[in-house]
Design a protein around this motif. Structure first.
Motif, PDB file in Angstrom:
ATOM      1  N   GLU A   9     -17.702  27.661  -0.154  1.00 23.03           N
ATOM      2  CA  GLU A   9     -17.485  26.372   0.505  1.00 23.03           C
ATOM      3  C   GLU A   9     -18.735  25.905   1.257  1.00 23.03           C
ATOM      4  O   GLU A   9     -19.277  26.615   2.115  1.00 23.03           O
ATOM      5  CB  GLU A   9     -16.335  26.489   1.504  1.00 23.03           C
ATOM      6  N   GLY A  10     -19.221  24.718   0.895  1.00 18.65           N
ATOM      7  CA  GLY A  10     -20.321  24.107   1.621  1.00 18.65           C
ATOM      8  C   GLY A  10     -21.709  24.615   1.278  1.00 18.65           C
ATOM      9  O   GLY A  10     -22.694  24.120   1.823  1.00 18.65           O
ATOM     10  N   ARG A  11     -21.833  25.594   0.378  1.00 17.10           N
ATOM     11  CA  ARG A  11     -23.145  26.152   0.064  1.00 17.10           C
ATOM     12  C   ARG A  11     -23.918  25.228  -0.883  1.00 17.10           C
ATOM     13  O   ARG A  11     -23.345  24.491  -1.671  1.00 17.10           O
ATOM     14  CB  ARG A  11     -23.004  27.520  -0.609  1.00 17.10           C
ATOM     15  N   ALA A  31     -19.750  25.833  -8.590  1.00 15.66           N
ATOM     16  CA  ALA A  31     -19.085  24.570  -8.274  1.00 15.66           C
ATOM     17  C   ALA A  31     -17.585  24.770  -8.095  1.00 15.66           C
ATOM     18  O   ALA A  31     -16.974  24.213  -7.167  1.00 15.66           O
ATOM     19  CB  ALA A  31     -19.357  23.559  -9.382  1.00 15.66           C
ATOM     20  N   GLU A  32     -16.978  25.551  -8.965  1.00 12.40           N
ATOM     21  CA  GLU A  32     -15.538  25.795  -8.891  1.00 12.40           C
ATOM     22  C   GLU A  32     -15.143  26.530  -7.621  1.00 12.40           C
ATOM     23  O   GLU A  32     -14.012  26.398  -7.141  1.00 12.40           O
ATOM     24  CB  GLU A  32     -15.089  26.590 -10.122  1.00 12.40           C
ATOM     25  N   GLU A  33     -16.081  27.300  -7.062  1.00  9.98           N
ATOM     26  CA  GLU A  33     -15.788  28.051  -5.836  1.00  9.98           C
ATOM     27  C   GLU A  33     -16.199  27.296  -4.579  1.00  9.98           C
ATOM     28  O   GLU A  33     -16.323  27.883  -3.508  1.00  9.98           O
ATOM     29  CB  GLU A  33     -16.467  29.422  -5.883  1.00  9.98           C
ATOM     30  N   GLY A  34     -16.418  25.983  -4.714  1.00  9.31           N
ATOM     31  CA  GLY A  34     -16.579  25.158  -3.529  1.00  9.31           C
ATOM     32  C   GLY A  34     -17.987  24.849  -3.090  1.00  9.31           C
ATOM     33  O   GLY A  34     -18.178  24.263  -2.003  1.00  9.31           O
ATOM     34  N   GLY A  60     -16.285  18.848  -8.510  1.00  6.17           N
ATOM     35  CA  GLY A  60     -16.296  18.405  -7.124  1.00  6.17           C
ATOM     36  C   GLY A  60     -17.572  18.653  -6.359  1.00  6.17           C
ATOM     37  O   GLY A  60     -17.644  18.358  -5.159  1.00  6.17           O
ATOM     38  N   ALA A  61     -18.602  19.200  -7.016  1.00 10.74           N
ATOM     39  CA  ALA A  61     -19.870  19.465  -6.340  1.00 10.74           C
ATOM     40  C   ALA A  61     -20.917  18.429  -6.726  1.00 10.74           C
ATOM     41  O   ALA A  61     -20.829  17.808  -7.781  1.00 10.74           O
ATOM     42  CB  ALA A  61     -20.378  20.868  -6.693  1.00 10.74           C
ATOM     43  N   LEU A 234     -21.527  38.061  -5.127  1.00 13.80           N
ATOM     44  CA  LEU A 234     -22.707  38.480  -4.371  1.00 13.80           C
ATOM     45  C   LEU A 234     -23.195  37.400  -3.408  1.00 13.80           C
ATOM     46  O   LEU A 234     -23.823  37.714  -2.392  1.00 13.80           O
ATOM     47  CB  LEU A 234     -23.826  38.881  -5.331  1.00 13.80           C
ATOM     48  N   ALA A 235     -22.921  36.142  -3.720  1.00 12.46           N
ATOM     49  CA  ALA A 235     -23.334  35.048  -2.838  1.00 12.46           C
ATOM     50  C   ALA A 235     -22.308  34.749  -1.756  1.00 12.46           C
ATOM     51  O   ALA A 235     -22.583  33.966  -0.847  1.00 12.46           O
ATOM     52  CB  ALA A 235     -23.590  33.784  -3.656  1.00 12.46           C
ATOM     53  N   SER A 236     -21.146  35.381  -1.839  1.00  3.48           N
ATOM     54  CA  SER A 236     -20.045  35.042  -0.935  1.00  3.48           C
ATOM     55  C   SER A 236     -19.961  35.988   0.258  1.00  3.48           C
ATOM     56  O   SER A 236     -20.626  37.027   0.317  1.00  3.48           O
ATOM     57  CB  SER A 236     -18.716  35.082  -1.697  1.00  3.48           C
ATOM     58  N   ARG A 237     -19.086  35.643   1.187  1.00  4.67           N
ATOM     59  CA  ARG A 237     -18.850  36.478   2.367  1.00  4.67           C
ATOM     60  C   ARG A 237     -18.255  37.827   1.991  1.00  4.67           C
ATOM     61  O   ARG A 237     -18.321  38.778   2.784  1.00  4.67           O
ATOM     62  CB  ARG A 237     -17.920  35.751   3.336  1.00  4.67           C
TER      63      ARG A 237
END
Length: 259
Positions: A9-11, A31-34, A60-61, A234-237
Motif C-alpha cells: 500500500e502506497g509504495r 500493482a495488485e498489492e496496492g 489501480g496504480a 521481500l518488498a513488504s512488511r
C-alpha cells in the motif's frame, strides 16, 4: 484483480526489464498489492512496456514507462533519478530484473561476449542499486532492493558460463549490499527463479520442458507471477527482518538429489 491484503500500500517501485515475461509478472503483482505507482523500465520494447503499463493502471496504480540502456552506468543512474522524480522522491522499492541469457560455448567465448552479459546482468545491478539507495537515504524512508538472480547461480547449465557467473555475482552483491545499506533501513535480497514458462517455450524446447516437469516435485514450470509473489513478499512488511537472503523459486528442482 486487486489483492485484499494490499501488502505494498502506497509504495512506489521501479522494475527494470518490465516489458514482458518475469518483469511483467512482477510489475502486475506490485500493482495488485496496492503499490501507488510502478515505473516500468524497458530497453527497446516501448510498445510492450506500454501494454504492461495499461494493465498496471487497470489494477489501480499509476504507471510510467522509462527507456534506458542499462549497460551504460550513467543511463542507470539517470533512470533511477527519473523514477525518483516521477514518484515525488518516494521511490521505496527497486527490482533489478533486466538481464540477458545467451547461449555460447565457453572455449570460443571472447572477452567482449563476456562483458556484454556481465554489464547487463551485473554492472547494471550495481549502478541501479547504488543510485536507488542514495534516493532512499536522502529521504530517510528506507526501502527494499530485490535482484532477480537464477538457480544457475549455484547449478550452472552448459553454454551459460557468462550467465551463471553473472548471476552468482548478483547473489553475492545483494549480500554485500545488505551489510552496508542495512543501517539506513534498506534491505537487499535476491530471488532465484527456475524455468519460467513463456509463450512458445514448449514448442521451441520440448525436451527441456519435459525434463523440467519430471525433475520438479511440483510437476510444473514456473509462472511470472510466482516470481512476482516472491518479490512482493521481500518488498513488504512481512519480510521486515529478511535481508541478504536468496529466495529460490523453482518448484523444488534444487531439492532433488544429483546422484
Amino acid at each position: 484483480m486487486p489483492s485484499v491484503s494490499r501488502l505494498l500500500e502506497g509504495r512506489f517501485a521501479l522494475v527494470t526489464g518490465a516489458s514482458g515475461g518475469i518483469g511483467r509478472g512482477i510489475a502486475l503483482r506490485f500493482a495488485e498489492e496496492g503499490a501507488a505507482g510502478v515505473v516500468l523500465h524497458c530497453g527497446t520494447a516501448v510498445e510492450a512496456a506500454g501494454e504492461v503499463a495499461d494493465r498496471v493502471r487497470e489494477s489501480g496504480a499509476r504507471a510510467v514507462v522509462l527507456q534506458a540502456d542499462l549497460t551504460d552506468e550513467d543511463a542507470c543512474r539517470g533512470l533511477v533519478r527519473e523514477a525518483a522524480e516521477w514518484s515525488g522522491g518516494r521511490l521505496t522499492a527497486l527490482v533489478n530484473n533486466a538481464g540477458v541469457q545467451p547461449t555460447q560455448p565457453l572455449p570460443g567465448m571472447t572477452a567482449a561476449d563476456w562483458r556484454t552479459v556481465v554489464d547487463t546482468n551485473l554492472t547494471s545491478v550495481f549502478a541501479c542499486t547504488q543510485a536507488a539507495a542514495e534516493v532512499m537515504r536522502e529521504h530517510g524512508v528506507g526501502g527494499t532492493v530485490t535482484h532477480i538472480a537464477s538457480i544457475e547461480a549455484s547449478a550452472p547449465a552448459a553454454l551459460h558460463a557468462h550467465y551463471s557467473a553473472s548471476k552468482a555475482a548478483v547473489v553475492m552483491h545483494a549480500r554485500s549490499a545488505a551489510l552496508e545499506y542495512g543501517p539506513y533501513g534498506i534491505r537487499v535480497n535476491t530471488v532465484s527463479p527456475g524455468l519460467i514458462d513463456r509463450e512458445g517455450l514448449a514448442e521451441a524446447w520440448p525436451d527441456g520442458v519435459r525434463r523440467w516437469r519430471e525433475a520438479a516435485p511440483t510437476g510444473r514450470l514456473g509462472r511470472p507471477e510466482d516470481v512476482g509473489d516472491a518479490c512482493v513478499f521481500l518488498a513488504s512488511r512481512l519480510a521486515s527482518w529478511v535481508t541478504g537472503h536468496d529466495l529460490v523459486v523453482d518448484g523444488g528442482v534444487l531439492a532433488r538429489p544429483t546422484w
